[in-house]
Design a protein around this motif. Sequence first.
Motif, PDB file in Angstrom:
ATOM      1  N   LEU A 178       0.844  -1.194   0.000  1.00 26.89           N
ATOM      2  CA  LEU A 178       0.000   0.000   0.000  1.00 26.89           C
ATOM      3  C   LEU A 178       0.877   1.241   0.000  1.00 26.89           C
ATOM      4  O   LEU A 178       1.724   1.422   0.891  1.00 26.89           O
ATOM      5  CB  LEU A 178      -0.918  -0.008   1.218  1.00 26.89           C
ATOM      6  CG  LEU A 178      -1.916   1.149   1.340  1.00 26.89           C
ATOM      7  CD1 LEU A 178      -2.864   1.186   0.138  1.00 26.89           C
ATOM      8  CD2 LEU A 178      -2.712   1.024   2.639  1.00 26.89           C
ATOM      9  N   GLU A 179       0.656   2.106  -0.981  1.00 26.76           N
ATOM     10  CA  GLU A 179       1.407   3.351  -1.105  1.00 26.76           C
ATOM     11  C   GLU A 179       0.455   4.543  -1.075  1.00 26.76           C
ATOM     12  O   GLU A 179      -0.681   4.448  -1.518  1.00 26.76           O
ATOM     13  CB  GLU A 179       2.208   3.358  -2.415  1.00 26.76           C
ATOM     14  CG  GLU A 179       3.235   2.240  -2.532  1.00 26.76           C
ATOM     15  CD  GLU A 179       3.997   2.282  -3.841  1.00 26.76           C
ATOM     16  OE1 GLU A 179       3.518   2.952  -4.792  1.00 26.76           O
ATOM     17  OE2 GLU A 179       5.058   1.634  -3.930  1.00 26.76           O
ATOM     18  N   GLY A 180       0.952   5.664  -0.577  1.00 27.46           N
ATOM     19  CA  GLY A 180       0.182   6.905  -0.605  1.00 27.46           C
ATOM     20  C   GLY A 180      -0.822   7.058   0.510  1.00 27.46           C
ATOM     21  O   GLY A 180      -1.658   7.966   0.450  1.00 27.46           O
ATOM     22  N   LEU A 181      -0.769   6.199   1.523  1.00 25.53           N
ATOM     23  CA  LEU A 181      -1.729   6.313   2.620  1.00 25.53           C
ATOM     24  C   LEU A 181      -1.634   7.674   3.305  1.00 25.53           C
ATOM     25  O   LEU A 181      -2.618   8.171   3.863  1.00 25.53           O
ATOM     26  CB  LEU A 181      -1.509   5.185   3.631  1.00 25.53           C
ATOM     27  CG  LEU A 181      -2.510   5.072   4.787  1.00 25.53           C
ATOM     28  CD1 LEU A 181      -3.923   4.848   4.267  1.00 25.53           C
ATOM     29  CD2 LEU A 181      -2.105   3.944   5.733  1.00 25.53           C
ATOM     30  N   GLN A 182      -0.472   8.300   3.233  1.00 23.15           N
ATOM     31  CA  GLN A 182      -0.306   9.614   3.867  1.00 23.15           C
ATOM     32  C   GLN A 182      -1.230  10.667   3.262  1.00 23.15           C
ATOM     33  O   GLN A 182      -1.635  11.614   3.951  1.00 23.15           O
ATOM     34  CB  GLN A 182       1.153  10.080   3.765  1.00 23.15           C
ATOM     35  CG  GLN A 182       1.619  10.490   2.386  1.00 23.15           C
ATOM     36  CD  GLN A 182       2.107   9.317   1.538  1.00 23.15           C
ATOM     37  OE1 GLN A 182       1.888   8.159   1.883  1.00 23.15           O
ATOM     38  NE2 GLN A 182       2.772   9.630   0.433  1.00 23.15           N
ATOM     39  N   HIS A 183      -1.594  10.521   2.002  1.00 23.13           N
ATOM     40  CA  HIS A 183      -2.505  11.488   1.375  1.00 23.13           C
ATOM     41  C   HIS A 183      -3.886  11.419   2.022  1.00 23.13           C
ATOM     42  O   HIS A 183      -4.553  12.446   2.195  1.00 23.13           O
ATOM     43  CB  HIS A 183      -2.624  11.217  -0.127  1.00 23.13           C
ATOM     44  CG  HIS A 183      -1.338  11.323  -0.870  1.00 23.13           C
ATOM     45  ND1 HIS A 183      -0.525  12.430  -0.797  1.00 23.13           N
ATOM     46  CD2 HIS A 183      -0.709  10.452  -1.704  1.00 23.13           C
ATOM     47  CE1 HIS A 183       0.538  12.246  -1.558  1.00 23.13           C
ATOM     48  NE2 HIS A 183       0.460  11.063  -2.108  1.00 23.13           N
ATOM     49  N   LEU A 184      -4.287  10.213   2.374  1.00 24.59           N
ATOM     50  CA  LEU A 184      -5.573  10.032   3.040  1.00 24.59           C
ATOM     51  C   LEU A 184      -5.491  10.453   4.503  1.00 24.59           C
ATOM     52  O   LEU A 184      -6.383  11.154   5.005  1.00 24.59           O
ATOM     53  CB  LEU A 184      -6.008   8.569   2.929  1.00 24.59           C
ATOM     54  CG  LEU A 184      -7.363   8.184   3.529  1.00 24.59           C
ATOM     55  CD1 LEU A 184      -8.486   8.996   2.904  1.00 24.59           C
ATOM     56  CD2 LEU A 184      -7.617   6.694   3.339  1.00 24.59           C
ATOM     57  N   ARG A 185      -4.437  10.070   5.190  1.00 26.80           N
ATOM     58  CA  ARG A 185      -4.277  10.424   6.596  1.00 26.80           C
ATOM     59  C   ARG A 185      -4.244  11.939   6.788  1.00 26.80           C
ATOM     60  O   ARG A 185      -4.747  12.457   7.789  1.00 26.80           O
ATOM     61  CB  ARG A 185      -2.985   9.815   7.136  1.00 26.80           C
ATOM     62  CG  ARG A 185      -2.912   8.292   7.102  1.00 26.80           C
ATOM     63  CD  ARG A 185      -3.738   7.668   8.180  1.00 26.80           C
ATOM     64  NE  ARG A 185      -3.374   6.271   8.394  1.00 26.80           N
ATOM     65  CZ  ARG A 185      -4.226   5.339   8.778  1.00 26.80           C
ATOM     66  NH1 ARG A 185      -5.498   5.652   8.972  1.00 26.80           N
ATOM     67  NH2 ARG A 185      -3.828   4.086   8.972  1.00 26.80           N
ATOM     68  N   ALA A 186      -3.653  12.648   5.831  1.00 26.05           N
ATOM     69  CA  ALA A 186      -3.501  14.098   5.962  1.00 26.05           C
ATOM     70  C   ALA A 186      -4.835  14.821   5.999  1.00 26.05           C
ATOM     71  O   ALA A 186      -4.923  15.949   6.498  1.00 26.05           O
ATOM     72  CB  ALA A 186      -2.653  14.643   4.810  1.00 26.05           C
ATOM     73  N   LEU A 187      -5.895  14.182   5.514  1.00 25.14           N
ATOM     74  CA  LEU A 187      -7.212  14.820   5.488  1.00 25.14           C
ATOM     75  C   LEU A 187      -7.992  14.592   6.772  1.00 25.14           C
ATOM     76  O   LEU A 187      -9.095  15.126   6.926  1.00 25.14           O
ATOM     77  CB  LEU A 187      -8.017  14.299   4.285  1.00 25.14           C
ATOM     78  CG  LEU A 187      -7.400  14.620   2.915  1.00 25.14           C
ATOM     79  CD1 LEU A 187      -8.242  13.990   1.804  1.00 25.14           C
ATOM     80  CD2 LEU A 187      -7.294  16.126   2.702  1.00 25.14           C
ATOM     81  N   GLY A 188      -7.447  13.811   7.687  1.00 21.24           N
ATOM     82  CA  GLY A 188      -8.117  13.584   8.964  1.00 21.24           C
ATOM     83  C   GLY A 188      -9.488  12.947   8.786  1.00 21.24           C
ATOM     84  O   GLY A 188      -9.629  11.951   8.068  1.00 21.24           O
ATOM     85  N   ASN A 189     -10.491  13.527   9.408  1.00 19.13           N
ATOM     86  CA  ASN A 189     -11.863  13.018   9.312  1.00 19.13           C
ATOM     87  C   ASN A 189     -12.694  13.755   8.273  1.00 19.13           C
ATOM     88  O   ASN A 189     -13.920  13.662   8.273  1.00 19.13           O
ATOM     89  CB  ASN A 189     -12.549  13.101  10.677  1.00 19.13           C
ATOM     90  CG  ASN A 189     -11.968  12.122  11.682  1.00 19.13           C
ATOM     91  OD1 ASN A 189     -11.591  11.002  11.320  1.00 19.13           O
ATOM     92  ND2 ASN A 189     -11.875  12.537  12.939  1.00 19.13           N
ATOM     93  N   ALA A 190     -12.033  14.500   7.390  1.00 16.77           N
ATOM     94  CA  ALA A 190     -12.764  15.203   6.335  1.00 16.77           C
ATOM     95  C   ALA A 190     -13.415  14.197   5.389  1.00 16.77           C
ATOM     96  O   ALA A 190     -12.907  13.080   5.211  1.00 16.77           O
ATOM     97  CB  ALA A 190     -11.819  16.117   5.559  1.00 16.77           C
ATOM     98  N   PRO A 191     -14.523  14.548   4.778  1.00 16.81           N
ATOM     99  CA  PRO A 191     -15.169  13.636   3.822  1.00 16.81           C
ATOM    100  C   PRO A 191     -14.233  13.308   2.652  1.00 16.81           C
ATOM    101  O   PRO A 191     -13.563  14.193   2.121  1.00 16.81           O
ATOM    102  CB  PRO A 191     -16.392  14.424   3.347  1.00 16.81           C
ATOM    103  CG  PRO A 191     -16.653  15.424   4.432  1.00 16.81           C
ATOM    104  CD  PRO A 191     -15.308  15.782   4.976  1.00 16.81           C
TER     105      PRO A 191
END
Length: 289
Positions: free
Chosen positions: A93-106
């Motif tokens: 799995l790559e790029g999970l940081q892009h998702l984590r950076a958005l926190g709980n945003a939709p």
Amino acid sequence: MSRIGVALLWLLHFLPLGALAALGDTLGALAYVLARKRRRVTLVNLGKCFPHMSAAERERLARAHFRAVTRAFLEHAILCWAPRSRIERLVRLEGLQHLRALGNAPVILLVPHFVGLDAGATRLACEINAVSMYARHKDRHIETLLQHGRSRFGDQLLVSRQDGIRAVIRPVREGRPLYYLPDMDYGPRGALFVPFFGVAAATIPGLSRIAAATGARVLPFVARMLPGGAGYVATIEPPWRDFPTDDVEADTRRMNAYIEQKVLEMPEQYYWVHRRFKTRPEGEPGFYA
């Protein structure tokens, strides 16, 4: 698929990945010969999308696609029954940081129909709790397998497509990412005809509309099958900018253009056995008769 078929698939999860991949290649080559209807659909799709290719080139691509589809199906044995540690080795799995950076945003994860989409879904479930929509399958055993693979880990919410888009709006607003697969032909209802490789394709504009209704950011998510039984790489890309807009059709064109770009990177892995162009504009004859 009978219970015997499910039992045989269960036995396959004990095989090493290289052996499972080799078996998938062999059975996929056989399926190309025997599955005449799906072979024809695949060749029609490739003819429409890649008219510049020779017939021999399209046939080679179709054969490679059948091998990839069959291998991905057999590897559901791992997704459904192998321990989490093996799935983490199977899918990088790559790029999970892009998702984590958005926190709980939709968030909406845009997932085109490549053969690795279920491998990506199961691997992602090891990290986050998401919501996804599924189309009911005429074979209840296959439907049960697909749902089981996607929901084994964490707290995954599965919503039937028959329940409609409204069923996912609230979970997305509450911060549960939507694993969204919008690039199949679901008929004329609510669809827009926008180009896909230059061919008018009935396309659900749900990506734009859900993003507008929830304020969600759109992050593409694509799982690539690696050669030689080396598993998959699933990549979350950075969020799109300036999406959605006030022009739903332009947004839907953008989505199809993005999918085209990814298809060109791995054309044998897109889901060509689906009748992507079965719904035609009024007065235009069908492609698959």
